[in-house]
Motif scaffolding. Structure first.
Motif, PDB file in Angstrom:
ATOM      1  N   VAL A 144       8.757   6.596  -1.399  1.00 55.48           N
ATOM      2  CA  VAL A 144       9.682   6.002  -2.357  1.00 55.48           C
ATOM      3  C   VAL A 144      10.227   4.741  -1.713  1.00 55.48           C
ATOM      4  CG1 VAL A 144      11.800   6.298  -3.682  1.00 55.48           C
ATOM      5  CG2 VAL A 144      10.226   8.215  -3.377  1.00 55.48           C
ATOM      6  N   ARG A 145       9.965   3.603  -2.379  1.00 55.46           N
ATOM      7  CA  ARG A 145      10.236   2.302  -1.761  1.00 55.46           C
ATOM      8  C   ARG A 145      11.075   1.451  -2.700  1.00 55.46           C
ATOM      9  NH1 ARG A 145       4.267   0.091  -0.622  1.00 55.46           N
ATOM     10  NH2 ARG A 145       5.360  -1.087   0.996  1.00 55.46           N
ATOM     11  N   SER A 146      12.096   0.823  -2.163  1.00 57.09           N
ATOM     12  CA  SER A 146      12.881  -0.085  -2.990  1.00 57.09           C
ATOM     13  C   SER A 146      12.142  -1.413  -3.062  1.00 57.09           C
ATOM     14  CB  SER A 146      14.260  -0.285  -2.378  1.00 57.09           C
ATOM     15  OG  SER A 146      14.127  -0.855  -1.103  1.00 57.09           O
ATOM     16  N   LEU A 176       1.451  -9.213   5.328  1.00 53.44           N
ATOM     17  CA  LEU A 176       0.763  -8.018   4.842  1.00 53.44           C
ATOM     18  C   LEU A 176       1.225  -6.769   5.579  1.00 53.44           C
ATOM     19  CD1 LEU A 176      -2.833  -9.553   5.123  1.00 53.44           C
ATOM     20  CD2 LEU A 176      -1.321  -9.612   3.117  1.00 53.44           C
ATOM     21  N   GLU A 177       1.276  -5.654   4.874  1.00 58.07           N
ATOM     22  CA  GLU A 177       1.501  -4.364   5.507  1.00 58.07           C
ATOM     23  C   GLU A 177       0.322  -3.481   5.150  1.00 58.07           C
ATOM     24  OE1 GLU A 177       5.465  -3.038   4.449  1.00 58.07           O
ATOM     25  OE2 GLU A 177       6.322  -4.917   5.172  1.00 58.07           O
ATOM     26  N   PHE A 178      -0.205  -2.817   6.163  1.00 59.43           N
ATOM     27  CA  PHE A 178      -1.403  -2.010   5.909  1.00 59.43           C
ATOM     28  C   PHE A 178      -1.359  -0.728   6.717  1.00 59.43           C
ATOM     29  CE2 PHE A 178      -2.277  -4.651   9.577  1.00 59.43           C
ATOM     30  CZ  PHE A 178      -2.889  -3.782  10.465  1.00 59.43           C
ATOM     31  N   LEU A 189      -0.628  -1.965   1.660  1.00 62.27           N
ATOM     32  CA  LEU A 189       0.631  -1.417   1.157  1.00 62.27           C
ATOM     33  C   LEU A 189       1.620  -2.483   0.720  1.00 62.27           C
ATOM     34  CD1 LEU A 189       0.941   1.442   3.735  1.00 62.27           C
ATOM     35  CD2 LEU A 189       0.477   1.655   1.282  1.00 62.27           C
ATOM     36  N   GLN A 190       1.372  -3.703   1.079  1.00 60.77           N
ATOM     37  CA  GLN A 190       2.290  -4.756   0.649  1.00 60.77           C
ATOM     38  C   GLN A 190       1.696  -6.126   0.934  1.00 60.77           C
ATOM     39  OE1 GLN A 190       6.305  -4.051   1.822  1.00 60.77           O
ATOM     40  NE2 GLN A 190       7.012  -6.082   1.285  1.00 60.77           N
ATOM     41  N   THR A 191       1.993  -7.084   0.070  1.00 60.96           N
ATOM     42  CA  THR A 191       1.750  -8.485   0.385  1.00 60.96           C
ATOM     43  C   THR A 191       2.888  -9.287  -0.210  1.00 60.96           C
ATOM     44  OG1 THR A 191       0.169 -10.321   0.336  1.00 60.96           O
ATOM     45  CG2 THR A 191       0.356  -9.041  -1.686  1.00 60.96           C
TER      46      THR A 191
HETATM   47 MG    MG Z   1       7.358  -3.493   3.566  1.00 62.59          MG
END
Ligand code: MG
Ligand code: ADP
Ligand code: MG
Length: 889
Positions: free
Chosen positions: A95-97, A337-339, A349-351
């Protein structure tokens, strides 16, 4: 019915990158990555509108959300091949804000949600790795208890430290499944003790607890502070992202990491980042273990003996490199980036657009323009004008002796010197007393934002290039050295142990954020070189710019600095500053305290040659450029002698008694000097002062023109005009002097006479005043004071209260009050042009160097802005951006 929930995964998504407002930055970019077909674990985003509804309805979630979430959970389960809460087909979620702008003040992400005493066993069975399953569970309990249940994470850290000590382990990864089970037992006992209730076992209860906590965190003090510092409106709200878990902690073929598509410190076009094997989530940035480099090249450069991702997991590395290239080309900007790698498979998981130092921003923009990825104009628009400030930071003189007491990572460039403080509150206190400090911490957290702001620089003993301290410092443009592992901070005794030296709170150190060095004492610094990428971007900015940029300067040093920063003239030369030096102040006091015109003229005769030589030097430096000189402005009492010694000195020079002089100073006393006998009122009372100044200006202009061959056009500025009659009166004196000087010199020269618009009456009567004034310079410092009826020197305390209570957004002395003061400026500009279409219009308050105010000046169509010399590059860039935006790029 409103769509509250947007799904993503399996190669498509309900939303896309353009839905940032609705889905937040993280959610919109997860959707976009799915649309691009990249490997993203499926999930869904609960919109920012739900956050708005939550607060509108007294912190309750809207009807109908429940059903939409259930449907979205089922859909993501289809893609992920699991079912939330079902031990037979386990699907865990994070669960991510995620708000529109990235906001470190928000709730921390909760990972592994859905685990309980039963499903943990299922996870162990499904993965065939018990250690992994219990490691995941204990992480979940820690995170969830901390951010949702409010049981402080320190409780768990303490338990874990104790346990490791008992087992004789150093690393978390050393613990076995059974040992983690033991730790989990201790965690649960602690939670029961703190809350009087057991840790929630129901997956749905866990999920809704986390969702509510994210929305609630929008109003936590950390988030509120962050929004205030970054001008993020409260009305935006945050989204919540729920996403199927992938696991970087599933053994040695798994990992988690962060990467930038270009180097965020230097701007070099090379993938740059860090990762940890067998780790999860924030482990990399938390600085628990020292992370490894992504590329071989970076590993070699860092002198690290731990293998790079390139070496260790070549397939995942190759995929990451390809994806990084695609994302950068797609977003046309450097990406952060998050991986996570789960048993060899890479998941994104994120860019997002990566934060970067000003130096790297320049390099990246310049190179991307060179690569044809963006245009020159876009490159200009990519640079945050205020960030140029970072480049104007000093660096350590390479020839200086360096008393090195430690070293860490060069986390954010620039050098800084200050007293050691160990807490953010101390940093803030010191700042209030105008003391420079270095904030020294083991590591920083979002609670330290205010201290980081207050400090000149930040030093941490733990954490990598992507640690909180490093990321936030780069964003703020503060020098930072992170992970200086050889130093030891002892908060209890307030000491910093560095290579056998014990430093205490208050001792001076210098940090070099460019090299990572920590030095004892203060060190000589160098001013930065403004060439290379900086020059390219500024050149493109100058092509895009319509308004001229001038500097406020009166000393030769400032004038030279202003020119080197690209100033196109002087917009404000304050003559009073010229009267404070040595013998001048005595002559000045003599002039003020004389009670006859003859007495004043005799003192003015002494000042004339000094004033003339000041102007001559300034005009030579500014050869060919316009220079606006303001006649004497401040209340005279500012120059008066105070001590007996000073009074005796002036009395002797004037040949009067000290007593008589004292009486004369008393008659000059004013109750409210800022609204008293100052500005053009002085020139009306004592025209001989204005005449002397005009003579000095014109004689210097004539002489400088001869010497340099390119004459300046002096612009004589009459301050604090409210009545046209005032300007008429003073202008007549100036014009007469000009005639006389031209006759004496036997040559003619150009000059202008104009006025500052700094009183509401002047703005109201600008049409009439323009009959006499050849230019207007908006003195927005005084105009703000007189429009608001607020004294700037006394305002900071209560304006801060206004800001905290939401009555105003920005300090009107920092950024122009567009609605009030701005309205007067706009009106005066229009009236002035109505009378005299070619009237020159400029601004010379502090606002001239504030990007938002510069944008306003462009909208009014001013001819130039003038600001302090070191803000000239910022104003040039801001003016270029304003012009580009006005033209629609
Ligand atoms: Mg992040
Ligand atoms: P922040 O906004 O603080 O970066 P994130 O929501 O990006 O927080 O989460 C932080 C980290 O948690 C991510 O970088 C990632 O490593 C991990 N994470 C989040 N969601 C997942 C997931 N579904 N699977 C695996 N790891 C995750
Ligand atoms: Mg984080």
């Amino acid at each position: 019915m409103t769509k509250w929930v947007y799904g993503f995964g399996g190669g498509s998504a309900d939303g896309s990158a353009s839905d940032r407002e609705l889905l937040g930055g993280k959610g919109a970019n997860l959707a976009e990555m799915c649309n691009l077909g990249l490997p993203v674990p499926p999930g869904f985003t609960i919109t920012t509108e739900v956050c708005t509804a939550y607060y509108a309805n007294g912190r309750t979630l809207p009807d109908g959300l429940n059903g939409q979430v259930d449907a979205a959970l089922a859909a993501m389960g289809e893609i992920a091949g699991g079912r939330f809460g079902d031990p037979q087909k386990l699907m865990l979620v994070s669960v991510r804000s995620g708000s529109r702008a990235s906001m470190p003040g928000m709730m921390d992400t909760v990972l592994n949600l859905g685990l309980n005493d039963e499903t943990v066993a299922a996870l162990a069975a499904a993965s065939g790795d018990e250690r992994f399953a219990y490691d995941s569970y204990r992480r979940f309990i820690q995170m969830y208890s901390d951010v949702v249940l409010g049981v402080d994470h320190e409780n768990f850290e303490e338990i874990l430290e104790d346990a490791k000590a008992e087992y004789g382990f150093e690393q978390d990864t050393d613990l076995s499944a059974a040992q983690w089970q033991d730790v989990i037992g201790r965690y649960n006992a602690k939670i029961e003790q703190e809350l009087g209730a057991p840790f929630p076992q129901d997956a749905r209860e866990q999920l809704w607890g986390a969702i509510n906590a994210v929305f609630a965190s929008w109003m936590n003090p950390r988030a509120i502070t962050y929004r205030r510092l970054h001008d993020i409106p409260e009305s935006w709200g945050t989204a919540v992202n729920v996403q199927a878990m992938v696991f970087g902690n599933m053994g040695d073929s798994s990992a988690t990491g962060v990467a930038f598509t270009r180097n965020p410190s230097t701007g070099e076009n090379a993938l740059y980042g860090e990762f940890l094997v067998n780790a999860q989530g924030e482990d990399v940035v938390a600085g628990i273990r020292t992370p490894q480099n992504i590329t071989e090249e970076a590993r070699v450069a860092a002198g690290s003996d731990k293998p790079s991702l390139q070496k260790l997991m070549p397939d995942a590395f190759k995929t990451l490199t390809e994806i990084a290239g695609r994302l950068e080309a797609h977003y046309r900007d450097m990406q952060d980036l998050e991986f996570t790698i789960e048993r060899g498979k890479l998941w994104m998981l994120q860019t997002r657009s990566g934060k970067r130092t000003a130096k790297s921003a320049l390099r990246i923009a310049a190179e991307m323009s060179g690569e044809g990825l963006i245009t020159n104009r876009e490159a200009v628009l990519r640079i945050e004008p205020a960030s140029l400030d970072q480049l104007l930071h000093p660096t350590i003189d390479p020839n200086a002796r360096r008393d090195i007491i430690g070293s860490g990572l060069p986390a954010s460039p620039g050098a800084a010197t200050g007293e050691i403080v160990f807490t953010s509150d101390e940093a803030e206190e010191a700042k209030a007393q105008n003391r420079d400090v270095i904030l020294v911490r083991v590591e920083t957290s979002p609670e330290d934002i205010h201290g980081m702001h207050a400090a000149q620089g930040i030093l941490t003993t733990r954490g990598g290039m992507t640690s909180h301290a490093a990321v936030v410092a780069r964003g703020m443009g503060k020098p930072c050295v992170s992970g200086a592992g050889g130093l030891r901070v002892d908060y209890r005794t307030g000491t910093l142990l560095a290579m056998g030296v014990t430093l205490r709170k208050g001792d001076i150190i210098t940090i070099d954020g460019g090299t990572g060095q920590v030095l004892k004492g203060a060190v000589p610094m160098l001013q930065p070189e403004l060439s290379g990428d900086f020059a390219s971007i500024m050149g493109w900015a100058d092509e895009a710019r319509r308004m001229k940029v001038r500097a406020n300067a009166e000393t030769p040093a400032d004038a030279r600095m202003a020119r080197s920063f690209g100033a196109e003239g002087i917009g404000l030369c304050r003559t009073e500053h010229m009267f404070f030096d040595g013998e001048r102040i005595v002559a000045m006091r003599e002039m003020i305290l004389a009670d006859t015109e003859a007495g004043r003229r005799s003192a003015l005769a002494k000042l004339l040659p000094m004033q003339r030589s000041d102007f001559l030097e300034l005009f030579e430096i500014m050869a060919g450029l316009p220079v606006t000189i303001r006649l004497l402005d401040p209340p005279l009492h500012e120059f008066l002698p105070h001590s007996d010694e000073e009074i005796a000195e002036v009395a002797a020079a004037m040949d009067v008694s000290a007593e008589k002089l004292r009486q004369r100073t008393e008659t000059l006393h004013e109750f409210n000097p800022m609204l008293g006998h100052r500005g053009c009122r002085l020139a009306v009372s004592y025209p001989e002062i204005a005449e002397m100044q005009a003579r000095a200006i014109f004689e210097a202009a004539a002489e400088a023109g001869k010497r340099t061959g390119s004459p300046v056009v002096p612009e004589v500025m009459v301050p604090l005009v409210g009545l046209k009659e005032e300007l008429d009166y003073v202008k007549k004196r100036i014009d007469d002097v000009a005639e006389t000087v031209m006759k004496e010199a036997g040559s003619r020269f150009d000059y202008l006479v104009g006025t500052m618009i700094e009183l509401p009456r002047a703005a109201l009567r600008a049409g009439l005043i323009a009959e006499a004034a050849e230019f207007f310079s908006f003195g927005t410092n005084d105009l703000t004071q007189t429009t608001y009826g607020i004294s700037r020197d006394d305002a900071s305390s209560f304006l801060e209260t206004y800001r905290q209570k939401g009555l105003i957004e920005k300090d009107p002395f920092v950024s122009i009050d567009v609605d009030g003061v701005g309205e007067l400026v706009r009106m005066a500009a229009e009236k002035g042009r109505g009378t005299r279409p070619d009237i020159k219009l400029g601004i010379c308050g502090e606002h001239g160097g504030d990007p938002a105010s510069v944008e306003f000046c462009e909208s009014v169509g001013l001819d130039y802005v003038s600001c302090s010399p070191f803000r000239v590059p910022i104003a040039r860039l801001a003016a270029a951006q304003a012009a580009a935006r006005a033209e629609g790029i």
